[in-house]
Design a protein around this motif. Structure first.
Motif, PDB file in Angstrom:
ATOM      1  N   VAL A 150       0.844  -1.200   0.000  1.00  0.00           N
ATOM      2  CA  VAL A 150       0.000   0.000   0.000  1.00  0.00           C
ATOM      3  C   VAL A 150       0.881   1.253   0.000  1.00  0.00           C
ATOM      4  N   PRO A 151       0.829   2.047  -1.083  1.00  0.00           N
ATOM      5  CA  PRO A 151       1.648   3.273  -1.108  1.00  0.00           C
ATOM      6  C   PRO A 151       1.080   4.346  -0.188  1.00  0.00           C
ATOM      7  N   ILE A 152       1.983   5.102   0.402  1.00  0.00           N
ATOM      8  CA  ILE A 152       1.569   6.249   1.203  1.00  0.00           C
ATOM      9  C   ILE A 152       1.263   7.395   0.242  1.00  0.00           C
ATOM     10  N   ARG A 153       0.178   8.075   0.498  1.00  0.00           N
ATOM     11  CA  ARG A 153      -0.220   9.246  -0.293  1.00  0.00           C
ATOM     12  C   ARG A 153       0.390  10.467   0.391  1.00  0.00           C
ATOM     13  N   PHE A 154       1.086  11.294  -0.381  1.00  0.00           N
ATOM     14  CA  PHE A 154       1.725  12.489   0.169  1.00  0.00           C
ATOM     15  C   PHE A 154       0.960  13.731  -0.224  1.00  0.00           C
ATOM     16  N   GLU A 155       0.568  14.491   0.758  1.00  0.00           N
ATOM     17  CA  GLU A 155      -0.021  15.809   0.546  1.00  0.00           C
ATOM     18  C   GLU A 155       1.130  16.782   0.794  1.00  0.00           C
ATOM     19  N   LEU A 156       1.730  17.264  -0.283  1.00  0.00           N
ATOM     20  CA  LEU A 156       2.892  18.144  -0.188  1.00  0.00           C
ATOM     21  C   LEU A 156       2.408  19.565   0.044  1.00  0.00           C
ATOM     22  N   LEU A 157       2.991  20.205   1.058  1.00  0.00           N
ATOM     23  CA  LEU A 157       2.511  21.502   1.519  1.00  0.00           C
ATOM     24  C   LEU A 157       3.433  22.647   1.127  1.00  0.00           C
ATOM     25  N   SER A 158       2.837  23.809   0.941  1.00  0.00           N
ATOM     26  CA  SER A 158       3.577  25.044   0.693  1.00  0.00           C
ATOM     27  C   SER A 158       4.169  25.535   2.016  1.00  0.00           C
ATOM     28  N   PRO A 159       5.015  26.582   1.975  1.00  0.00           N
ATOM     29  CA  PRO A 159       5.515  27.159   3.220  1.00  0.00           C
ATOM     30  C   PRO A 159       4.388  27.668   4.146  1.00  0.00           C
ATOM     31  N   ALA A 160       3.230  27.978   3.579  1.00  0.00           N
ATOM     32  CA  ALA A 160       2.083  28.416   4.384  1.00  0.00           C
ATOM     33  C   ALA A 160       1.285  27.217   4.901  1.00  0.00           C
ATOM     34  N   ARG A 161       1.801  26.010   4.666  1.00  0.00           N
ATOM     35  CA  ARG A 161       1.163  24.764   5.099  1.00  0.00           C
ATOM     36  C   ARG A 161      -0.148  24.472   4.370  1.00  0.00           C
ATOM     37  N   ARG A 162      -0.257  24.965   3.144  1.00  0.00           N
ATOM     38  CA  ARG A 162      -1.417  24.673   2.301  1.00  0.00           C
ATOM     39  C   ARG A 162      -1.029  23.597   1.296  1.00  0.00           C
ATOM     40  N   PRO A 163      -1.935  22.661   0.993  1.00  0.00           N
ATOM     41  CA  PRO A 163      -1.618  21.615   0.008  1.00  0.00           C
ATOM     42  C   PRO A 163      -1.342  22.225  -1.368  1.00  0.00           C
ATOM     43  N   ILE A 164      -0.230  21.801  -1.982  1.00  0.00           N
ATOM     44  CA  ILE A 164       0.078  22.267  -3.337  1.00  0.00           C
ATOM     45  C   ILE A 164       0.127  21.116  -4.333  1.00  0.00           C
ATOM     46  N   GLN A 165       0.262  19.883  -3.830  1.00  0.00           N
ATOM     47  CA  GLN A 165       0.287  18.715  -4.708  1.00  0.00           C
ATOM     48  C   GLN A 165       0.012  17.484  -3.860  1.00  0.00           C
ATOM     49  N   THR A 166      -0.694  16.531  -4.414  1.00  0.00           N
ATOM     50  CA  THR A 166      -0.943  15.250  -3.756  1.00  0.00           C
ATOM     51  C   THR A 166      -0.499  14.150  -4.701  1.00  0.00           C
ATOM     52  N   THR A 167       0.275  13.196  -4.163  1.00  0.00           N
ATOM     53  CA  THR A 167       0.791  12.126  -5.013  1.00  0.00           C
ATOM     54  C   THR A 167       1.089  10.870  -4.196  1.00  0.00           C
ATOM     55  N   SER A 168       0.949   9.740  -4.839  1.00  0.00           N
ATOM     56  CA  SER A 168       1.407   8.469  -4.281  1.00  0.00           C
ATOM     57  C   SER A 168       2.609   7.968  -5.075  1.00  0.00           C
ATOM     58  N   ASP A 169       3.059   8.773  -6.029  1.00  0.00           N
ATOM     59  CA  ASP A 169       4.174   8.415  -6.904  1.00  0.00           C
ATOM     60  C   ASP A 169       5.196   9.552  -6.895  1.00  0.00           C
ATOM     61  N   LEU A 170       6.064   9.558  -5.889  1.00  0.00           N
ATOM     62  CA  LEU A 170       7.050  10.636  -5.760  1.00  0.00           C
ATOM     63  C   LEU A 170       8.011  10.682  -6.936  1.00  0.00           C
ATOM     64  N   ALA A 171       8.419   9.530  -7.446  1.00  0.00           N
ATOM     65  CA  ALA A 171       9.360   9.518  -8.574  1.00  0.00           C
ATOM     66  C   ALA A 171       8.777  10.279  -9.758  1.00  0.00           C
ATOM     67  N   ASN A 172       7.526  10.033 -10.067  1.00  0.00           N
ATOM     68  CA  ASN A 172       6.876  10.727 -11.171  1.00  0.00           C
ATOM     69  C   ASN A 172       6.709  12.213 -10.856  1.00  0.00           C
ATOM     70  N   PHE A 173       6.370  12.546  -9.628  1.00  0.00           N
ATOM     71  CA  PHE A 173       6.223  13.951  -9.233  1.00  0.00           C
ATOM     72  C   PHE A 173       7.524  14.715  -9.465  1.00  0.00           C
ATOM     73  N   TRP A 174       8.658  14.154  -9.021  1.00  0.00           N
ATOM     74  CA  TRP A 174       9.941  14.849  -9.177  1.00  0.00           C
ATOM     75  C   TRP A 174      10.319  15.004 -10.645  1.00  0.00           C
ATOM     76  N   ARG A 175       9.956  14.042 -11.483  1.00  0.00           N
ATOM     77  CA  ARG A 175      10.295  14.096 -12.911  1.00  0.00           C
ATOM     78  C   ARG A 175       9.389  15.038 -13.694  1.00  0.00           C
ATOM     79  N   THR A 176       8.164  15.250 -13.241  1.00  0.00           N
ATOM     80  CA  THR A 176       7.191  15.982 -14.052  1.00  0.00           C
ATOM     81  C   THR A 176       6.636  17.219 -13.347  1.00  0.00           C
ATOM     82  N   SER A 177       5.630  17.058 -12.526  1.00  0.00           N
ATOM     83  CA  SER A 177       4.885  18.212 -12.007  1.00  0.00           C
ATOM     84  C   SER A 177       5.658  19.088 -11.028  1.00  0.00           C
ATOM     85  N   TYR A 178       6.736  18.591 -10.428  1.00  0.00           N
ATOM     86  CA  TYR A 178       7.503  19.430  -9.509  1.00  0.00           C
ATOM     87  C   TYR A 178       7.916  20.743 -10.174  1.00  0.00           C
ATOM     88  N   PHE A 179       8.343  20.691 -11.420  1.00  0.00           N
ATOM     89  CA  PHE A 179       8.882  21.880 -12.076  1.00  0.00           C
ATOM     90  C   PHE A 179       7.828  22.966 -12.267  1.00  0.00           C
TER      91      PHE A 179
END
Length: 107
Positions: A46-75
């Motif tokens: 079972v993958p952990i789902r990550f709710e990635l937060l901004s410096p204001a602690r607001r959700p900016i992205q949600t993913t269960s696939d960190l590798a794909n996030f870093w390669r694509t939507s992070y930028f």
């Protein structure tokens, strides 16, 4: 099932279990620098789902696939966040960045 997740920067964050969303961790994006593979629980099933937060602690992205996030939507996320939070770290090479505090260090 584990109650907490330890980030790459050694910060302990609670895992919230939800029947609809699955296990979720809310954590500032900068705490996850260097985490290439999405952690899994339940014997690696079972993958952990990550709710990635901004410096204001607001959700900016949600993913269960960190590798794909870093390669694509992070930028795109980083491009938008640099304008909103210019004093914070939004590196071009996030996997080479040390995880931890969000604020840039000024010498």
């Amino acid at each position: 099932a584990p109650l907490v997740y330890q980030t790459p920067s050694n910060k302990t964050v609670p895992i919230i279990y939800d029947s609809d969303q699955g296990p979720t961790v809310s954590v500032p994006l900068q705490e996850m620098f260097g985490e290439v593979v999405s952690p899994k629980i339940a014997g690696g099933k079972v993958p952990i789902r990550f709710e990635l937060l901004s410096p204001a602690r607001r959700p900016i992205q949600t993913t269960s696939d960190l590798a794909n996030f870093w390669r694509t939507s992070y930028f795109e996320v980083a491009k938008e966040m640099r304008g909103r939070y210019p004093k914070h770290r939004w590196p071009e090479q996030p996997l080479e960045e040390k995880p931890g505090k969000s604020l840039k260090r000024f010498s």
